[in-house]
Design a protein around this motif. Structure first.
Motif, PDB file in Angstrom:
ATOM      1  N   THR A  47      20.982  34.880  10.271  1.00 10.67           N
ATOM      2  CA  THR A  47      20.009  35.528  11.137  1.00 10.67           C
ATOM      3  C   THR A  47      18.655  34.865  10.909  1.00 10.67           C
ATOM      4  O   THR A  47      18.513  33.968  10.081  1.00 10.67           O
ATOM      5  N   THR A  48      17.650  35.310  11.639  1.00 12.31           N
ATOM      6  CA  THR A  48      16.332  34.696  11.542  1.00 12.31           C
ATOM      7  C   THR A  48      15.649  35.046  10.223  1.00 12.31           C
ATOM      8  O   THR A  48      15.992  36.048   9.576  1.00 12.31           O
ATOM      9  N   ASN A  49      14.663  34.257   9.850  1.00 12.05           N
ATOM     10  CA  ASN A  49      13.891  34.527   8.639  1.00 12.05           C
ATOM     11  C   ASN A  49      13.192  35.884   8.733  1.00 12.05           C
ATOM     12  O   ASN A  49      13.180  36.639   7.755  1.00 12.05           O
ATOM     13  N   HIS A  51      14.139  38.525  10.358  1.00 14.92           N
ATOM     14  CA  HIS A  51      15.138  39.573  10.166  1.00 14.92           C
ATOM     15  C   HIS A  51      15.562  39.642   8.703  1.00 14.92           C
ATOM     16  O   HIS A  51      15.732  40.737   8.143  1.00 14.92           O
ATOM     17  N   GLN A  52      15.708  38.502   8.048  1.00 16.61           N
ATOM     18  CA  GLN A  52      16.059  38.491   6.629  1.00 16.61           C
ATOM     19  C   GLN A  52      15.001  39.209   5.799  1.00 16.61           C
ATOM     20  O   GLN A  52      15.330  39.981   4.894  1.00 16.61           O
TER      21      GLN A  52
END
Length: 146
Positions: A47-49, A51-52
Motif C-alpha cells: 500500500t502507499t506510504n 496508508h502505512q
C-alpha cells in the motif's frame, strides 16, 4: 511514526519493531503482536506510504491505550509468523472493522499522532523570511507529548 515507536519503546522499556509484511487481502492492514521482550507492528507492505503511516499510528493507538486482545485474536497467526515463538505471544490484535470501542479509540489516537507529526514537520522547516522567523520565535518551540 518510526520516531514515535522509538520513543514509546524507550519509555516502555521494550522496543517496538516495525515490519512491512504482505498481509492477506481481504484482511487486516496491520497487526500488533506483543511479546515479553519486544512488540511487533506488522503493516501492509502493498500500500502507499501514507496508508502505512496510518496503519502504524493505529496500532500505536492500541498500545498507547493499553488495549488487550479479544478472545481468539492470537489463534491462527502463529503459522504466518514463524520467527515469533507462539509461547512468547502475550497479545495480538488483528481486527478488520471499527465496531468496538477499542478500534474507535485506536483510530482517534492515530488521527492525533498523525496530526501532531504533520505539525512538527512544518515547524521543523527552516524559516525563509524574517517575518516567518519572528513568528516562530514569538510562538516558541513546540513541546511534544511523546
Amino acid at each position: 511514526m518510526a520516531e514515535v515507536c522509538r520513543r514509546l519503546g524507550a519509555r516502555r522499556g521494550k522496543p517496538l519493531k516495525l515490519s512491512p509484511y504482505p498481509l492477506d487481502v481481504p484482511g487486516p492492514f496491520g497487526l500488533w503482536i506483543a511479546t515479553p521482550v519486544v512488540d511487533f507492528i506488522l503493516y501492509q507492505q502493498e500500500t502507499t506510504n501514507a496508508h502505512q503511516q496510518h496503519i502504524i499510528a493505529h496500532e500505536l493507538g492500541h498500545i498507547i491505550s493499553g488495549h488487550s486482545s479479544d478472545d481468539g485474536d492470537e489463534a491462527g497467526w502463529y503459522e504466518s509468523f514463524p520467527d515469533i515463538p507462539p509461547d512468547h505471544v502475550r497479545r495480538a490484535l488483528r481486527r478488520t472493522h471499527y465496531e468496538t470501542d477499542q478500534e474507535r479509540e485506536a483510530e482517534t489516537v492515530a488521527t492525533l499522532l498523525l496530526e501532531r507529526a504533520a505539525v512538527l514537520e512544518q515547524v521543523a522547516l527552516p524559516s525563509q523570511t524574517p517575518r516567518a522567523r519572528r513568528a516562530q520565535q514569538a510562538l516558541g518551540e513546540q513541546q511534544d507529548w511523546l
